[in-house]
Motif scaffolding. Structure first.
Motif, short mmCIF file in Angstrom:
data_model
loop_
_atom_site.label_atom_id
_atom_site.label_comp_id
_atom_site.label_asym_id
_atom_site.label_seq_id
_atom_site.Cartn_x
_atom_site.Cartn_y
_atom_site.Cartn_z
N GLN A 34 0.90 -0.95 0.00
CA GLN A 34 -0.19 0.14 -0.17
C GLN A 34 0.71 1.36 -0.06
N GLN A 35 0.17 2.38 -0.65
CA GLN A 35 0.90 3.85 -0.34
C GLN A 35 0.14 4.64 0.28
N LEU A 36 0.65 5.53 1.18
CA LEU A 36 -0.06 6.33 2.00
C LEU A 36 -0.75 7.62 1.19
N LEU A 37 -1.95 7.94 1.65
CA LEU A 37 -2.62 9.12 0.85
C LEU A 37 -2.79 10.18 2.11
N ILE A 38 -2.02 11.47 1.93
CA ILE A 38 -2.15 12.30 2.88
C ILE A 38 -2.94 13.61 2.51
N SER A 39 -3.88 14.16 3.23
CA SER A 39 -4.58 15.37 2.80
C SER A 39 -4.84 16.36 3.97
N ALA A 97 -15.40 16.77 3.59
CA ALA A 97 -14.39 17.07 2.69
C ALA A 97 -13.10 16.36 2.73
N ASN A 98 -12.61 15.82 3.68
CA ASN A 98 -11.32 14.98 3.97
C ASN A 98 -11.45 13.61 3.44
N LEU A 99 -12.77 13.05 3.67
CA LEU A 99 -13.10 11.78 3.36
C LEU A 99 -12.92 11.77 1.81
N SER A 100 -13.53 12.77 0.96
CA SER A 100 -13.84 12.93 -0.28
C SER A 100 -12.41 12.86 -1.09
N ASP A 101 -11.52 13.52 -0.59
CA ASP A 101 -10.18 13.58 -1.15
C ASP A 101 -9.42 12.32 -1.19
N VAL A 102 -9.65 11.55 -0.34
CA VAL A 102 -9.25 10.04 -0.40
C VAL A 102 -10.19 9.17 -1.26
N ALA A 103 -11.44 9.67 -1.60
CA ALA A 103 -12.08 8.86 -2.34
C ALA A 103 -11.81 9.08 -3.79
N ALA A 104 -11.50 10.54 -4.06
CA ALA A 104 -11.09 10.72 -5.43
C ALA A 104 -9.78 10.00 -6.05
N MET A 105 -9.14 9.54 -4.98
CA MET A 105 -7.79 8.79 -5.41
C MET A 105 -7.89 7.32 -5.26
N GLY A 106 -8.99 7.00 -4.97
CA GLY A 106 -9.28 5.43 -5.04
C GLY A 106 -8.87 4.66 -3.81
N GLY A 107 -8.64 5.59 -2.68
CA GLY A 107 -8.21 4.87 -1.39
C GLY A 107 -9.12 4.66 -0.48
N PRO A 138 -9.86 5.59 3.53
CA PRO A 138 -9.46 6.30 4.66
C PRO A 138 -9.18 5.69 5.94
N LEU A 139 -7.86 5.98 6.40
CA LEU A 139 -7.64 5.38 7.83
C LEU A 139 -7.63 6.21 9.30
N TYR A 140 -6.97 7.18 9.11
CA TYR A 140 -6.73 8.05 10.35
C TYR A 140 -6.93 9.39 10.27
N LEU A 141 -7.25 10.22 11.08
CA LEU A 141 -7.43 11.73 11.10
C LEU A 141 -6.72 12.35 12.22
N SER A 143 -8.66 22.61 11.45
CA SER A 143 -7.66 22.04 10.46
C SER A 143 -7.72 20.46 10.69
N LEU A 144 -7.99 19.92 9.41
CA LEU A 144 -8.37 18.40 9.72
C LEU A 144 -7.22 17.63 8.63
N THR A 145 -6.30 16.83 9.18
CA THR A 145 -5.53 16.04 8.16
C THR A 145 -5.87 14.54 8.19
#
Length: 348
Positions: free
Chosen positions: A50-55, A82-92, A94-97, A145-147
């Motif tokens: 796996q590769q990590l996605l961070i937004s 808004a944050n979940l959707s960023d991960v969805a757009a990359m096909g990933g 979401p794990l942690y916030l 601020s959410l990451t």
């Protein structure tokens, strides 16, 4: 002010009391978390293959939300999506916030707990764990601020730069609803207590305050290798499709009559002498997915729609860069695709 409300204030419970409350509200159990909340940094295990996605996103009171017209729980939900959707757009997945906030002392702790409840409710279906953040005081407005940290199959993430000439352009769900819902809230914000929205208005308001992240669709597009490029609709369809074109160095033709518009949006537009197509093109924060896929995958894309029970509409085609970015109007005439989404620095 009652004695109980005095005790339940930020001045009384303090920063660390607030952190303890929020930590209890959102417990963690993932075996991939070595160390979560309570230290200088979280410690995580990585997953093989796996590769990590961070937004990250910021949400500022008076810019991104208005506590006078929106419940704290809804603010938390929208921030989470808004944050979940960023991960969805990359096909990933979401794990942690991580959540950081600056809060004016005037805001009751119960409102902050409700905001976190909305945030947790949005993230719960995806089993997202809260692993840290920070809190501070603010002199006037609330600041969030959410990451988000997610994962995707190695070298399979969808990006904005993979669109190819001849690709079909698809969008999930319906578009423009959030724009209409926001307009309703802004119009009625000074008279909310006496405001009785119609059934259509309730639908549009809910589409604004409670959008749905398309996590499963994004994952299926990656797992089945169906899409070349993707983006979530946060800035507005016309602007977001423009981002894909610019990153992919291609042109585009959007068919106006193919845009998926809800009956509620059409009714709202008629009642307010607005063009529903313009509401759909320029409205942001729908958090639907826009993606491109080869024409040969059209039936497979429709299968994803049936499997997830989410409408997926083909709204245009990727063209050579020299074609430009054009909109075909319902009567057949073509014009330049206008970009009129919100600009944080140009709209001030």
């Amino acid at each position: 002010m009652s004695q109980s409300s005095t005790r339940d204030s930020l001045k009384t419970i303090g920063e660390f009391g607030l952190i303890r409350q929020l930590k209890q509200q959102w417990s963690t159990s993932s075996p991939w978390i070595v160390k979560g909340i309570g230290d200088d940094a979280a410690i995580l295990k990585t997953r093989q293959g796996q590769q990590l996605l961070i937004s990250t996103d910021v949400f500022i009171e008076g810019v991104h939300f208005d506590l006078a017209s929106q419940a704290p729980k809804d603010v938390g939900w929208r921030a989470g999506v808004a944050n979940l959707s960023d991960v969805a757009a990359m096909g990933g997945s979401p794990l942690y916030l991580l959540v950081s906030m600056a809060v004016p002392v005037r805001i009751p702790p119960k409102n902050i707990r409700e905001l976190y409840r909305g945030l947790k409710d949005a993230c719960a279906p995806c089993h997202v764990e809260l692993i840290g953040g920070d809190t501070s005081s603010s002199p006037s407005h609330m600041f969030l601020s959410l990451t988000i940290v997610g994962s995707v199959r190695a070298n399979r993430a969808l990006t904005r730069h993979g669109a190819e000439v001849g690709d079909h352009i698809y969008v999930t769900g319906t578009v423009g609803d959030s724009n209409a819902g926001l307009r309703i809230l802004q119009t009625r914000s000074n008279n909310l207590r006496r405001f009785s929205p119609s059934t259509a208005e309730k639908f549009l308001i809910r589409r604004h305050v409670r959008p749905t992240p398309r996590i499963r669709i994004g994952r299926l597009l990656v797992d089945r290798k169906l899409a070349h490029a993707a983006i979530d609709l946060s800035d507005g369809l016309s602007s977001d499709v423009g981002h894909v074109c610019e990153e992919s160095q291609v042109g585009v033709e959007i068919r106006g009559k193919a845009l998926p518009l809800s009956s509620q949006l059409r009714a709202f537009a008629r009642q307010n002498n607005l063009d529903p197509m313009e509401l759909a093109l320029q409205g942001g924060e729908d958090y639907e997915l826009l993606f491109t896929a080869p024409a040969k995958h059209h039936q497979k894309v429709l299968n994803v729609s049936r499997q997830t029970k989410v409408p997926i509409s083909c709204i245009g085609e990727i063209k050579p860069k020299t074609f430009g970015q054009q909109l075909e109007l319902p009567e057949g005439r073509k014009q330049k695709l206008a970009k009129k989404s919100f600009n944080h620095f140009g709209n001030r």
